[in-house]
Design an enzyme around this catalytic site. Sequence first.
Site, PDB file in Angstrom:
ATOM      1  N   GLU A   1      -0.076  13.479   0.579  1.00 26.87           N
ATOM      2  CA  GLU A   1      -0.697  14.551   1.349  1.00 26.87           C
ATOM      3  C   GLU A   1       0.005  15.880   1.086  1.00 26.87           C
ATOM      4  O   GLU A   1       1.241  15.961   1.153  1.00 26.87           O
ATOM      5  CB  GLU A   1      -0.618  14.218   2.842  1.00 26.87           C
ATOM      6  CG  GLU A   1      -1.268  12.889   3.214  1.00 26.87           C
ATOM      7  CD  GLU A   1      -0.784  12.381   4.560  1.00 26.87           C
ATOM      8  OE1 GLU A   1      -0.206  13.175   5.335  1.00 26.87           O
ATOM      9  OE2 GLU A   1      -0.973  11.187   4.848  1.00 26.87           O
TER      10      GLU A   1
ATOM     11  N   GLU B   1      -2.087   6.871   4.871  1.00 26.23           N
ATOM     12  CA  GLU B   1      -0.856   6.352   4.271  1.00 26.23           C
ATOM     13  C   GLU B   1      -1.010   4.982   3.622  1.00 26.23           C
ATOM     14  O   GLU B   1      -0.435   4.719   2.565  1.00 26.23           O
ATOM     15  CB  GLU B   1       0.260   6.310   5.320  1.00 26.23           C
ATOM     16  CG  GLU B   1       0.890   7.653   5.629  1.00 26.23           C
ATOM     17  CD  GLU B   1       0.050   8.513   6.562  1.00 26.23           C
ATOM     18  OE1 GLU B   1       0.395   9.702   6.739  1.00 26.23           O
ATOM     19  OE2 GLU B   1      -0.954   7.996   7.112  1.00 26.23           O
TER      20      GLU B   1
ATOM     21  N   GLN C   1       4.661  11.611   4.093  1.00 21.92           N
ATOM     22  CA  GLN C   1       5.132  12.918   4.518  1.00 21.92           C
ATOM     23  C   GLN C   1       6.384  12.861   5.400  1.00 21.92           C
ATOM     24  O   GLN C   1       7.296  13.676   5.226  1.00 21.92           O
ATOM     25  CB  GLN C   1       4.007  13.659   5.235  1.00 21.92           C
ATOM     26  CG  GLN C   1       4.175  15.150   5.244  1.00 21.92           C
ATOM     27  CD  GLN C   1       2.863  15.862   5.508  1.00 21.92           C
ATOM     28  OE1 GLN C   1       2.418  15.932   6.660  1.00 21.92           O
ATOM     29  NE2 GLN C   1       2.242  16.383   4.473  1.00 21.92           N
TER      30      GLN C   1
ATOM     31  N   ASP D   1       8.535   8.623   9.818  1.00 22.89           N
ATOM     32  CA  ASP D   1       7.823   8.139  11.006  1.00 22.89           C
ATOM     33  C   ASP D   1       6.428   7.630  10.631  1.00 22.89           C
ATOM     34  O   ASP D   1       5.903   6.717  11.267  1.00 22.89           O
ATOM     35  CB  ASP D   1       7.685   9.259  12.038  1.00 22.89           C
ATOM     36  CG  ASP D   1       9.017   9.903  12.364  1.00 22.89           C
ATOM     37  OD1 ASP D   1       9.605   9.550  13.387  1.00 22.89           O
ATOM     38  OD2 ASP D   1       9.481  10.750  11.568  1.00 22.89           O
ATOM     39  N   TYR D   2       5.813   8.216   9.617  1.00 22.65           N
ATOM     40  CA  TYR D   2       4.452   7.848   9.231  1.00 22.65           C
ATOM     41  C   TYR D   2       4.428   6.649   8.279  1.00 22.65           C
ATOM     42  O   TYR D   2       3.353   6.146   7.956  1.00 22.65           O
ATOM     43  CB  TYR D   2       3.750   9.029   8.562  1.00 22.65           C
ATOM     44  CG  TYR D   2       3.704  10.287   9.410  1.00 22.65           C
ATOM     45  CD1 TYR D   2       3.967  10.250  10.790  1.00 22.65           C
ATOM     46  CD2 TYR D   2       3.412  11.518   8.839  1.00 22.65           C
ATOM     47  CE1 TYR D   2       3.937  11.400  11.549  1.00 22.65           C
ATOM     48  CE2 TYR D   2       3.374  12.674   9.604  1.00 22.65           C
ATOM     49  CZ  TYR D   2       3.644  12.620  10.956  1.00 22.65           C
ATOM     50  OH  TYR D   2       3.616  13.759  11.719  1.00 22.65           O
TER      51      TYR D   2
ATOM     52  N   HIS E   1       9.272  13.623  14.138  1.00 18.58           N
ATOM     53  CA  HIS E   1       9.843  14.217  12.930  1.00 18.58           C
ATOM     54  C   HIS E   1      11.366  14.057  12.931  1.00 18.58           C
ATOM     55  O   HIS E   1      12.070  14.804  12.260  1.00 18.58           O
ATOM     56  CB  HIS E   1       9.482  15.706  12.828  1.00 18.58           C
ATOM     57  CG  HIS E   1       8.015  15.949  12.684  1.00 18.58           C
ATOM     58  ND1 HIS E   1       7.152  15.918  13.757  1.00 18.58           N
ATOM     59  CD2 HIS E   1       7.242  16.199  11.601  1.00 18.58           C
ATOM     60  CE1 HIS E   1       5.921  16.162  13.333  1.00 18.58           C
ATOM     61  NE2 HIS E   1       5.946  16.322  12.037  1.00 18.58           N
TER      62      HIS E   1
END
Length: 813
Positions: free
Chosen positions: A499, A530, A552, A555-556, A597
Amino acid sequence: MKTGTRPDIAVTTPKAKLRLSAQDVLADYRLAVRSRAASELSRREVLVGKAPFGISGEGKEIAQLGMAHAFRPGDWRSGYYRDQTFMFAVGLADLSQYFAQLYADPDVVRDPNSAGRQMLSHFATRTLDDRGRFKDLLATGQSASELSPVAAQMPRSVGLAWASRLYRESPAARSVARGFSRGGEEVCFATIGNAGTSEGVFWESLNAAGVLQIPLVISVWDDGYGISVPNEFQTTKASISAVLEGFRRQREGTGIELYTVKGHDYVACCDVYQIAAERARREHIPAVIHVTEMTQPQGHSTSGSHERYKSKERLRFEIEFDPIRRMREWLIREEMADATSLDELERASRIDVERIREEAWDAYQAPIHAEREQALTVLEAAAAEDQAALEALVEELRTTDPPSRRLIASTARRALAALRGRAGSARDDLAAFAESYAKHNDELFNSHLYSRSAESPLRIGWVGPAYPNDAEMVDGRMVLLRCFDANLERDPRILILGEDIGKLGDVNLVFEGLQAKHGEQRVIDTGIREATILGQGIGAALRGLRPVVDIQYVDYLLYALELASDDLATLHWRTGGGQKAPVLIRTKGHRLQGIWHTGSPMATIISSLRGLHVAVPRDMTRAAGLYNTLLRGDDPALLIEVLSGYRLKERLPENVGEFTIPLGVTETIRRGSDVTLVTYGALCRIAMEAAEDLAGVGIETEIIDVQTLLPFDRDHAIAESVEKTGALLVVDEDVPGGASAYIVREVVETQRAIDHLEVGPRTLTGTANRVAVGNDGDYFSKPNRDDIFEAVYAIMRERRPDEFPPIMPERRS
């Protein structure tokens, strides 16, 4: 009635004009009958206790024959555990291998799919030679290694098909296409059950395929149920093709071709697969083929009976619409065969399948019987010295039928326990056998978690960064940008996708300008998805490319964790070294701002991703060195950059794309004699600041940056440090008991540092909760400079209380 086969009869499908002779059609029917016989025998073998679990593709045979007629050398299958008929039809598996896998035979020659590591009907072709190098993948069709988690095959199916588009459109990919692609004409045939389409990754994959326009043909085998739950509770309108109408491709633009066909209609199945596959091959238009009115004559698997949840009407349907029965009726109606000849064909087929099963069982058992005899020889020698202790154990091993490796190993170990404390050559021979046998079985069942090839990243040594006298000081992100630029120049197989990495150049500008320089097929923007970003990477890597998958924020990664864990991390192991997908996952984490984040879920990662290397560099120079190593190796890996480090100044090495940092090698970034502090990532800088404060009060802290968590400190440098200091503090941003517990175990137990500790090991971690936004939240929820000072000081006070008075006044009891 006419008898036998009329060789002059042929079938031509109405739209695709595929011509099949009577011999072709009868060969297909014979194969379907043999496949059904194998399914039925596999169930019997499980129920009598000779096999661990059975799941097969009965009721799906005829549609798979149609799909097989559209399959070409170089094409890929990416399916699930119902596709045995297809695999037999295209020559990528045979009945002997099928039964070897049923019995969990660990011999890779007899079970080339998984070397006994996967349950029945989990197929895979061996895309690697004995040295771990890719074979010519165009010589035959290929099958990606099967997955049991529902719909988990879909994201990598997108990647397998997407690779064809890359090989067609990317000049860099075309330059390395030999043995991997013929102009991007390869089709990926994905299969999924009707209930599997309820999973989120199915929809994500379908959307990605429609956007990307790739040669992906998805078959939905619809037998009306997901185990016991009917379509009415699985799918809106109880029909996946009805729901997918919005995806249908119009005359212009993107979208997906939709087809519906009945699974018992042999001619229609052959026709529709020719049409869908040819269009996908020629124009790169994806398709979904909804195969309806399929059956499941034995129920879902050997774990239960479908009579418990299907109505009498549905059970009658299972009989009446059995696809083999329907094909038999059609053959007779079309005068290709009569009932008598088909009866004989079926009888002979079942006899032959039973013969193959018996041979597979005997081949599986033969080495175990030999190993039992070897064990009995040493056990009986030991029993001669102490019959009372071993007689029952020896008799159990001798008479158990069938024997197992588990029983052999357990008997030897129990015998050693019974003979504990006694001396003698017979006991020594037994101990030697037990040790040797354990190693033998460790190789059979636990090998190939990581690559053993000449390209293994574990073979890559240290090449230090080189700096000119006037080395430029740049933002940390520029070190990474130059590193990736150099690697894209060096290796045309490398591509980067994720992304916001293309036109924007990454949210932290790590790829700024690289898409303009290297092209949209090498630095690639994707949607927010993802799981399929990683799936694109896995599929492309299976086909010889070297994708860098950008997630990115760490956490993702959770969106793709199931795929990373169940597919990518296990791939090389679950194929017994037969397949590899060297995907490099790039992400960033640790401390910055806010709940989503500031992630550092390292325990989750290292527990889920054994099979990947996990790197946690403290700055961008170290990240570049590790990237250079990983991009030269052939294992998958995850590297987590320090999210707060992109604007910190670092010197730019002149060999930024060439220097390498070996995996599993720590770096001592501060020498000290009092306490060994072990950490990684963003905490290294904070620990260095705290160490200067500690030096002011007479405490010299040795700080070790682990650099990689998987593998971990292969040289045992931390234990050597603890031997010098006598104390260990692990500082970690993860939750209490997270990665810090893993590190303590590695140091104290594996490296035996416990022998050198003067006080117990200590950990300093983040709090159990997430981190509130803002600097105050960071200070109170993550280890900070003051926390580290106090934790090290407390260790020294415990050891030498007279030298180090309490920081806080001690309360009186």
